[in-house]
Design a protein around this motif. Structure first.
Motif, PDB file in Angstrom:
ATOM      1  N   LEU A   1      -7.104  -2.625  -2.096  1.00 49.04           N
ATOM      2  CA  LEU A   1      -6.389  -3.685  -2.800  1.00 49.04           C
ATOM      3  C   LEU A   1      -7.357  -4.633  -3.505  1.00 49.04           C
ATOM      4  CD1 LEU A   1      -3.666  -4.719  -0.171  1.00 49.04           C
ATOM      5  CD2 LEU A   1      -3.357  -3.274  -2.182  1.00 49.04           C
TER       6      LEU A   1
ATOM      7  N   ARG B   1      -2.680  -3.005  -6.020  1.00 50.84           N
ATOM      8  CA  ARG B   1      -3.432  -1.802  -5.666  1.00 50.84           C
ATOM      9  C   ARG B   1      -4.559  -1.544  -6.660  1.00 50.84           C
ATOM     10  NH1 ARG B   1       1.818  -0.689  -4.894  1.00 50.84           N
ATOM     11  NH2 ARG B   1       1.991   0.165  -7.000  1.00 50.84           N
TER      12      ARG B   1
ATOM     13  N   LEU C   1       0.809  -1.216   0.000  1.00 47.38           N
ATOM     14  CA  LEU C   1       0.000   0.000   0.000  1.00 47.38           C
ATOM     15  C   LEU C   1       0.840   1.263   0.000  1.00 47.38           C
ATOM     16  CD1 LEU C   1      -2.697  -1.199   2.551  1.00 47.38           C
ATOM     17  CD2 LEU C   1      -3.178  -0.472   0.206  1.00 47.38           C
TER      18      LEU C   1
END
Length: 303
Positions: free
Chosen positions: A155, A282, A136
């Motif tokens: 995610l 992501r 992240l």
């Protein structure tokens, strides 16, 4: 926001120390000090609160950090897409995974991917903990391969493999004679209550396999002695194979270690225990054509 300035700011926020940040950036500390002074003069606010040699983010600094990471990520996505448009045969992938997973998984799918994309350079980063957090916050990472994870709204997850969590015993353990065959089990099934007083080598309770063991013990209403805890699957398997106690491990680890250490392996639980291995990336980040093919090859090879 210029990209060099953003990199300077991110380095200070990362190290909380101008000397260490300057060393990472290969610039002098006075250059970094002047940059920070100029930034604060232009914005009219303080980004860091100095505490000795440490630089702690202020509220303004925290907000700036969030935007800086977004800008850097957008820039990296553009660079990847541009490179992808120029050539689908050359590129780079950065993938994070637990240390032991790399030895079990990489040889299964990397040869096929390399055959199709010999010009793609791959960096495998092995991290013991907090891999999701790294994905992240580190815009350089493309994927993370996880087995111990909690869903995060930023995610995307794709299942690579669903594998059974198995019980490992010394090859001459007497309880093995009471194992039975069941139609839905790939391995002999053993009633865990037979090991109520036998020592166990367990993963820590905050790990996926550790939580699975706790659920099993609760299901069978047993509290066996636990002389050893470890976060390492291979350690669990080897100690169990040598008769120091019983243990649990995901099937892929067992298959990778079985030729080195004689052992007995069993299915346990009602229902059986399973572990989901996923690849995470992501949301809204750009994935090159070879990155997408990497995921498909991994899913195919790990079935």
């Amino acid at each position: 926001m210029d990209f060099i300035g953003l990199q300077y700011f991110l380095a200070i926020a990362k190290h909380r120390n101008l000397t260490k940040a300057a060393q990472e950036l290969y610039i002098s500390q006075p250059t970094l000090t002047k940059f920070l002074q100029k930034l604060e003069q232009e914005t009219g606010g303080k980004f860091f609160r100095k505490n000795g040699h440490h630089y702690e983010l202020t509220f303004l600094g925290q907000r700036y950090l969030e935007y800086a990471r977004k800008v850097i990520t957008l820039h990296q996505d553009w660079e990847k897409e541009l490179a992808d448009m120029r050539s689908s045969y050359k590129g780079e992938l950065n993938i994070a995974m637990p240390p032991m997973r790399s030895t079990c998984l990489i040889p299964q799918f990397l040869p096929e991917f390399h055959r199709r994309h010999p010009g793609v350079h791959i960096n495998f980063y092995e991290y013991g903990r907090l891999i999701q957090d790294r994905l992240l916050t580190d815009g350089n990472l493309d994927f993370a391969i996880l087995s111990d994870w909690q869903p995060h709204p930023n995610l995307n997850y794709e299942i690579l493999k669903i594998e059974e969590i198995l019980l490992i015993l010394h090859p001459e353990h007497p309880a093995a004679q009471k194992a039975i065959r069941r139609d839905h089990c790939r391995y002999p099934w053993l009633d865990l209550s037979l090991l109520a007083d036998y020592p166990f080598i367990l993963h820590f309770p905050d790990q996926n396999t550790g939580r699975a063991a706790a659920q099993l013990f609760e299901q069978y209403h047993i509290q066996p002695p636990v002389p050893f805890y470890t976060s390492n699957n291979q350690t669990c398997i080897q100690l169990a194979a040598q008769g120091l106690g019983a243990s649990f491990a995901p099937e892929s680890y067992v298959q990778h270690t079985a030729f080195l250490w004689p052992m007995q392996v069993f299915s346990v639980g009602e229902p059986l225990l399973y572990n989901k291995l996923v690849i995470a990336h992501r949301k809204n980040s750009y994935l090159s054509t070879y990155a997408l093919e990497f995921i498909e090859i991994a899913k195919k090879c790990l079935k």
